[in-house]
Scaffold this active site. Structure first.
Site, PDB file in Angstrom:
ATOM      1  N   LYS A 178      -7.613  -4.896   4.843  1.00 23.06           N
ATOM      2  CA  LYS A 178      -6.713  -5.079   5.137  1.00 23.06           C
ATOM      3  C   LYS A 178      -5.241  -5.618   5.024  1.00 23.06           C
ATOM      4  O   LYS A 178      -3.977  -5.115   4.766  1.00 23.06           O
ATOM      5  CB  LYS A 178      -6.250  -4.933   6.489  1.00 23.06           C
ATOM      6  CG  LYS A 178      -7.440  -3.669   7.166  1.00 23.06           C
ATOM      7  CD  LYS A 178      -7.095  -1.801   6.522  1.00 23.06           C
ATOM      8  CE  LYS A 178      -8.154  -0.909   6.754  1.00 23.06           C
ATOM      9  NZ  LYS A 178      -8.554  -0.061   6.406  1.00 23.06           N
TER      10      LYS A 178
ATOM     11  N   GLU B  74      -4.452  -0.242  -1.331  1.00 22.55           N
ATOM     12  CA  GLU B  74      -6.197  -0.734  -0.677  1.00 22.55           C
ATOM     13  C   GLU B  74      -6.547   0.112  -1.436  1.00 22.55           C
ATOM     14  O   GLU B  74      -6.851   1.213  -1.990  1.00 22.55           O
ATOM     15  CB  GLU B  74      -5.847  -0.192   0.515  1.00 22.55           C
ATOM     16  CG  GLU B  74      -7.300  -0.510   1.607  1.00 22.55           C
ATOM     17  CD  GLU B  74      -7.379  -0.259   3.154  1.00 22.55           C
ATOM     18  OE1 GLU B  74      -5.873   0.220   3.309  1.00 22.55           O
ATOM     19  OE2 GLU B  74      -8.080   0.234   3.526  1.00 22.55           O
TER      20      GLU B  74
ATOM     21  N   ASP C 110       1.024  -0.981   0.102  1.00 19.69           N
ATOM     22  CA  ASP C 110       0.470   0.082   0.336  1.00 19.69           C
ATOM     23  C   ASP C 110       0.659   1.036   0.071  1.00 19.69           C
ATOM     24  O   ASP C 110       0.324   1.984   1.098  1.00 19.69           O
ATOM     25  CB  ASP C 110      -0.838   0.165   1.272  1.00 19.69           C
ATOM     26  CG  ASP C 110      -1.999  -1.520   1.775  1.00 19.69           C
ATOM     27  OD1 ASP C 110      -1.807  -1.847   0.013  1.00 19.69           O
ATOM     28  OD2 ASP C 110      -2.573  -1.381   1.994  1.00 19.69           O
TER      29      ASP C 110
ATOM     30  N   LYS D 162      -6.748  -4.693  -2.884  1.00 16.37           N
ATOM     31  CA  LYS D 162      -7.747  -5.436  -1.831  1.00 16.37           C
ATOM     32  C   LYS D 162      -8.583  -4.734  -1.030  1.00 16.37           C
ATOM     33  O   LYS D 162      -8.106  -3.724  -0.657  1.00 16.37           O
ATOM     34  CB  LYS D 162      -6.207  -6.021  -0.710  1.00 16.37           C
ATOM     35  CG  LYS D 162      -5.607  -5.004  -0.393  1.00 16.37           C
ATOM     36  CD  LYS D 162      -4.343  -5.039   0.411  1.00 16.37           C
ATOM     37  CE  LYS D 162      -3.530  -4.684   1.288  1.00 16.37           C
ATOM     38  NZ  LYS D 162      -4.077  -3.431   1.539  1.00 16.37           N
TER      39      LYS D 162
ATOM     40  N   GLN E 243       8.218 -14.891  20.345  1.00  9.30           N
ATOM     41  CA  GLN E 243       8.044 -16.248  20.749  1.00  9.30           C
ATOM     42  C   GLN E 243       7.982 -16.601  19.814  1.00  9.30           C
ATOM     43  O   GLN E 243       7.196 -17.348  19.252  1.00  9.30           O
ATOM     44  CB  GLN E 243       6.205 -16.486  20.755  1.00  9.30           C
ATOM     45  CG  GLN E 243       5.246 -15.489  22.300  1.00  9.30           C
ATOM     46  CD  GLN E 243       4.188 -15.501  21.669  1.00  9.30           C
ATOM     47  OE1 GLN E 243       3.199 -16.368  22.494  1.00  9.30           O
ATOM     48  NE2 GLN E 243       3.502 -14.765  21.329  1.00  9.30           N
TER      49      GLN E 243
ATOM     50  N   VAL F   5       3.145   0.239   3.945  1.00  8.51           N
ATOM     51  CA  VAL F   5       2.816   1.183   5.600  1.00  8.51           C
ATOM     52  C   VAL F   5       0.860   0.017   5.053  1.00  8.51           C
ATOM     53  O   VAL F   5       0.027  -0.201   4.627  1.00  8.51           O
ATOM     54  CB  VAL F   5       2.557   2.629   5.098  1.00  8.51           C
ATOM     55  CG1 VAL F   5       4.056   2.913   4.831  1.00  8.51           C
ATOM     56  CG2 VAL F   5       2.105   2.636   3.764  1.00  8.51           C
ATOM     57  N   THR F   6       0.667   0.468   6.980  1.00 11.39           N
ATOM     58  CA  THR F   6       1.281   0.631   7.998  1.00 11.39           C
ATOM     59  C   THR F   6       1.630  -0.545   8.507  1.00 11.39           C
ATOM     60  O   THR F   6       0.686  -1.778   8.402  1.00 11.39           O
ATOM     61  CB  THR F   6      -0.039   1.616   8.493  1.00 11.39           C
ATOM     62  OG1 THR F   6      -1.105   0.995   8.753  1.00 11.39           O
ATOM     63  CG2 THR F   6      -0.357   3.309   7.800  1.00 11.39           C
TER      64      THR F   6
ATOM     65  N   CYS G  17      -2.125  -2.612   7.628  1.00 14.20           N
ATOM     66  CA  CYS G  17      -2.432  -3.998   6.541  1.00 14.20           C
ATOM     67  C   CYS G  17      -1.372  -4.715   6.692  1.00 14.20           C
ATOM     68  O   CYS G  17      -1.014  -5.574   5.795  1.00 14.20           O
ATOM     69  CB  CYS G  17      -2.234  -3.091   5.411  1.00 14.20           C
ATOM     70  SG  CYS G  17      -3.830  -2.173   4.799  1.00 14.20           S
TER      71      CYS G  17
HETATM   72  C1  C5J Z   1      -3.217   0.063   5.946  1.00 16.83           C
HETATM   73  C2  C5J Z   1      -4.920   1.928   6.593  1.00 16.83           C
HETATM   74  N1  C5J Z   1      -2.318   0.475   4.064  1.00 16.83           N
HETATM   75  N2  C5J Z   1      -3.977   2.310   7.542  1.00 16.83           N
HETATM   76  N3  C5J Z   1      -4.260   1.182   5.012  1.00 16.83           N
HETATM   77  O1  C5J Z   1      -2.416   0.576   6.758  1.00 16.83           O
HETATM   78  O2  C5J Z   1      -6.147   1.450   6.671  1.00 16.83           O
END
Ligand code: C5J
Length: 220
Positions: free
Chosen positions: A132, A72, A24, A129, A202, A157-158, A162
């Site tokens: 997320k 996105e 993204d 997509k 973990q 990001v972020t 996502c």
């Molecule tokens: C992504 C969002 N790409 N934060 N989307 O992280 O809505």
């Protein structure tokens, strides 16, 4: 076999079986006037990782390995955008509304394009997509399986939204994931730090993490 210093342990992969997945890096999130800003975020935080992402992308392309970009993106009629997603909160512009870079998070709009610095090359996979995660309601898994991919390197990001969702989806589908720490960012630095920590905790329960320098050193 390429081996890089990673956390919590060394990460080993074969180039023909590994894809770089760039999540993204689209104008909606990185540039002023997009979705990120309508949610009240300081988008300048995200643009700081662009040079590091460019270095990795250039090296990865140079190595001739598979590149996947995601966006996105919703259909123009918003048939793939659940009301719960569109109506949540109080953004200044909602998904599908007209903003300075076209309709927010709608496929084909200027704001939905990947930033020019990381623009896909012909032949690279670009996944639109609606969620997320990169696997939900997309052909990504099938494409990766056809290409014989077992390992995924993530940037974008972020981090805690996502990127983390995509890494978790990948983990559940059997991919061995690695997050490039300096090639991912959040509007909230504390969320990035927490997401990186929890993914590699973990015994790398979601995946390993590494500095991009460790990867670049081995690719060189
Ligand atoms: C992504 C969002 N790409 N934060 N989307 O992280 O809505």
């Amino acid at each position: 076999m390429i081996r890089i210093d990673a956390n919590p342990f060394e990460y080993a992969f074969e180039l023909p079986r590994t894809a770089l997945v760039i999540i993204d890096m689209q104008r909606d999130f990185i540039e002023p006037g997009g979705f990120g800003e309508t949610l009240g975020n300081d988008v300048s935080l995200l643009s700081a990782i662009v040079p590091a992402c460019q270095r990795v992308l250039a090296a990865w392309r140079g190595a001739g390995a598979l590149v996947v970009h995601t966006r996105e993106a919703h259909a123009p009629d918003l048939s793939d955008c659940p009301p719960a997603k569109r109506n949540r909160g109080n953004p200044s512009l909602r998904i599908g509304d007209a903003g300075p870079m076209g309709r927010i998070l709608v496929a084909g709009e200027p704001g939905n394009q990947i930033i020019p610095a990381l623009a896909p090359l012909p032949g690279e996979i670009v996944i639109d997509k609606p969620g997320k995660g990169a696997f939900y309601a997309t052909p990504l898994h099938e494409l990766l399986q056809k290409a014989g991919i077992t390992h995924l390197l993530f940037m974008g990001v972020t981090t805690e939204v996502c990127v983390q969702t995509s890494m978790r989806e990948a983990n559940d589908r059997g991919y061995d994931g690695l997050l490039l720490e300096d090639c991912t960012e959040s509007y909230f630095p504390a969320f990035k730090a927490a997401a990186v920590d929890m993914m590699r905790a973990q015994g790398a329960i979601v995946g390993c993490t590494a500095a991009s320098a460790a990867l670049l050193q081995q690719l060189a």
